[in-house]
Design a protein around this motif. Structure first.
Motif, short mmCIF file in Angstrom:
data_model
loop_
_atom_site.label_atom_id
_atom_site.label_comp_id
_atom_site.label_asym_id
_atom_site.label_seq_id
_atom_site.Cartn_x
_atom_site.Cartn_y
_atom_site.Cartn_z
N LEU A 4 -13.62 -26.47 93.40
CA LEU A 4 -14.71 -25.35 93.43
C LEU A 4 -13.56 -23.92 93.80
O LEU A 4 -13.14 -23.46 94.53
N HIS A 5 -14.43 -23.60 92.91
CA HIS A 5 -12.69 -21.93 92.83
C HIS A 5 -15.11 -21.21 93.27
O HIS A 5 -15.56 -21.29 91.89
N LEU A 6 -15.43 -20.23 94.50
CA LEU A 6 -16.47 -19.59 94.79
C LEU A 6 -16.54 -18.34 95.29
O LEU A 6 -15.20 -17.89 95.92
N LEU A 7 -16.62 -17.85 94.76
CA LEU A 7 -17.18 -16.57 95.52
C LEU A 7 -18.13 -16.24 96.61
O LEU A 7 -18.98 -16.41 96.34
N SER A 8 -17.69 -15.50 97.78
CA SER A 8 -19.16 -15.39 99.12
C SER A 8 -19.75 -14.03 99.03
O SER A 8 -18.88 -13.11 98.97
N THR A 9 -21.38 -13.63 99.09
CA THR A 9 -22.04 -12.89 98.89
C THR A 9 -23.20 -13.19 100.13
O THR A 9 -23.26 -14.02 100.46
N VAL A 10 -23.19 -11.94 100.70
CA VAL A 10 -23.83 -11.86 101.85
C VAL A 10 -25.27 -10.73 101.93
O VAL A 10 -24.95 -9.79 101.22
N SER A 11 -26.56 -11.46 101.98
CA SER A 11 -27.51 -9.81 101.87
C SER A 11 -28.15 -10.75 103.12
O SER A 11 -28.20 -11.37 103.85
N THR A 12 -28.76 -9.33 103.09
CA THR A 12 -30.38 -9.19 104.30
C THR A 12 -31.02 -8.39 104.48
O THR A 12 -30.86 -7.91 103.40
N PHE A 13 -31.70 -8.60 105.16
CA PHE A 13 -33.73 -8.20 105.49
C PHE A 13 -32.93 -5.72 105.33
O PHE A 13 -32.06 -5.82 106.46
N GLY A 14 -33.61 -5.51 104.69
CA GLY A 14 -33.56 -3.87 104.75
C GLY A 14 -34.07 -3.62 105.62
O GLY A 14 -35.66 -4.13 105.57
N THR A 15 -34.34 -2.63 106.12
CA THR A 15 -35.20 -2.11 107.03
C THR A 15 -36.03 -2.48 108.51
O THR A 15 -37.03 -3.07 108.44
N PRO A 16 -35.64 -3.72 108.87
CA PRO A 16 -36.26 -4.55 109.62
C PRO A 16 -36.97 -4.16 110.64
O PRO A 16 -36.28 -3.04 111.24
N LEU A 17 -38.03 -4.76 111.50
CA LEU A 17 -38.20 -4.36 112.66
C LEU A 17 -38.53 -4.71 113.48
O LEU A 17 -39.15 -4.83 114.80
N ASP A 18 -38.20 -6.40 113.68
CA ASP A 18 -38.01 -7.89 114.20
C ASP A 18 -36.64 -8.58 115.01
O ASP A 18 -35.59 -7.98 114.12
N VAL A 19 -36.55 -8.60 116.04
CA VAL A 19 -34.92 -8.69 115.91
C VAL A 19 -34.43 -9.75 115.44
O VAL A 19 -33.32 -9.55 115.02
N THR A 20 -35.42 -11.29 115.26
CA THR A 20 -35.13 -12.17 114.68
C THR A 20 -34.68 -11.95 113.26
O THR A 20 -33.91 -12.25 112.84
N VAL A 21 -35.72 -10.55 112.45
CA VAL A 21 -35.35 -10.66 111.35
C VAL A 21 -34.15 -10.13 110.40
O VAL A 21 -32.93 -10.02 110.46
N ALA A 22 -33.78 -8.87 111.68
CA ALA A 22 -32.38 -8.11 111.75
C ALA A 22 -31.29 -8.94 111.97
O ALA A 22 -30.44 -8.91 110.88
N GLU A 23 -31.25 -10.38 112.70
CA GLU A 23 -30.11 -11.20 113.08
C GLU A 23 -30.28 -12.01 111.47
O GLU A 23 -29.56 -12.85 111.80
N LEU A 24 -31.07 -12.37 110.55
CA LEU A 24 -31.17 -13.16 109.88
C LEU A 24 -29.78 -12.75 108.75
O LEU A 24 -30.15 -11.59 108.53
N SER A 25 -29.10 -13.42 108.30
CA SER A 25 -28.73 -13.27 106.65
C SER A 25 -28.51 -14.23 105.98
O SER A 25 -28.73 -15.94 105.95
N ILE A 26 -28.26 -13.94 104.52
CA ILE A 26 -28.28 -15.07 104.05
C ILE A 26 -27.13 -14.90 103.27
O ILE A 26 -27.02 -14.39 102.12
N GLU A 27 -26.33 -15.93 103.13
CA GLU A 27 -24.70 -16.22 102.18
C GLU A 27 -25.35 -17.08 100.92
O GLU A 27 -25.70 -18.25 100.99
N THR A 28 -24.31 -16.62 100.22
CA THR A 28 -24.30 -17.37 98.71
C THR A 28 -22.72 -17.79 97.95
O THR A 28 -22.64 -16.79 98.34
N PHE A 29 -22.67 -18.67 97.36
CA PHE A 29 -21.57 -18.76 96.90
C PHE A 29 -21.67 -19.44 95.60
O PHE A 29 -22.12 -20.35 94.95
#
Length: 267
Positions: free
Chosen positions: A226-251
């Motif tokens: 498998l040849h995979l490329l990684s991208t990372v997404s985060t929530f824009g303008t978060p106001l909660d610490v937990t939400v600010a520290e979440l990220s989604i990585e897609t292959f």
């Protein structure tokens, strides 16, 4: 020991100075960006002036301080934290959990994971078992650390064709994240992962081979690769610490053969 405990008793001026130096800004440059006088900033950093709550938040914003550490700055200055930190499974974050789940499912059949600030797995879609197949059970028991699972010799590492290159990429990203956030837990994770065997060292991402634009993940799968490329997404303008520290990585598939293999595996 948590970051807040380590910083207990520290002055807000000293902490602000450390963040400014970490961002490699002079007092003059930060004062200009924050629209305050260099003299006042100097007084704040040396403890000769007590900053207002608004001043602490303004300086933290211009220094790009993480929300968790903005709360630490406020506490050091004698103020209440400004940003809540709800547990991900709390009712307050129900809509956030639903949004994360929606994004993860939308990426299927491409593997995608949601992780917290320490790269602990908080959710994953139905395609992720394609990546984790063959990993030792103890690495898959919660809390699963996505980076440990990737580089551990009993995890994905034996299946990663370009292990040296991928290891260089992962450790470099983790090192930069630890430096930007001054997070001792991330630094400890980097030290742990650095001790894992990593195959023949690959080229650093800053020195790609001709034609390369991103570092791929090349993973053995069945009788192929498998040849995979990684991208990372985060929530824009978060106001909660937990939400600010979440990220989604897609292959994402880097070629049609990988796309077909993933479609077949997930069904």
């Amino acid at each position: 020991m948590g970051q807040a405990v380590r910083e207990r008793g520290r002055s807000v001026g000293g902490l602000l100075r450390e963040w400014r130096e970490r961002r490699r800004l002079s007092q003059l440059a930060l004062a200009h960006e924050a629209e305050i006088s260099p003299r006042h900033l100097s007084f704040v950093e040396t403890g000769r002036a007590r900053p207002s709550r608004e001043m602490v938040l303004r300086l933290a914003e211009h220094l790009n301080v993480p929300l968790r550490d903005r709360n630490h700055l406020l506490l050091a200055a004698g103020y209440a934290p400004a940003y809540p930190q709800a547990a991900l499974d709390s009712p307050e974050l129900r809509r956030v959990r639903a949004a994360v789940r929606l994004v993860l499912r939308a990426h299927e059949p491409w593997p995608a994971v949601a992780v917290d600030r320490l790269w602990r797995l908080v959710d994953a879609n139905a395609a992720v078992p394609v990546l984790t197949a063959g990993a030792a059970p103890h690495l898959l028991r919660p809390p699963v650390n996505a980076l440990r699972l990737t580089l551990h010799p009993e995890g994905l590492a034996p299946r990663v064709v370009n292990l040296g290159q991928w290891r260089t990429h992962v450790l470099g990203r983790l090192r930069r994240q630890a430096a930007l956030t001054a997070d001792a837990d991330l630094a400890a994770l980097h030290d742990e992962l650095s001790g894992y065997p990593g195959g023949t060292p690959g080229p650093a991402p800053a020195e790609p081979a001709p034609g390369d634009v991103v570092v791929p993940l090349r993973l053995r799968h069945g009788g192929g690769e498998l040849h995979l490329l990684s991208t990372v997404s985060t929530f824009g303008t978060p106001l909660d610490v937990t939400v600010a520290e979440l990220s989604i990585e897609t292959f994402l598939p880097a070629d049609e053969a990988t796309a077909e293999a993933l479609r077949g595996a997930v069904g």
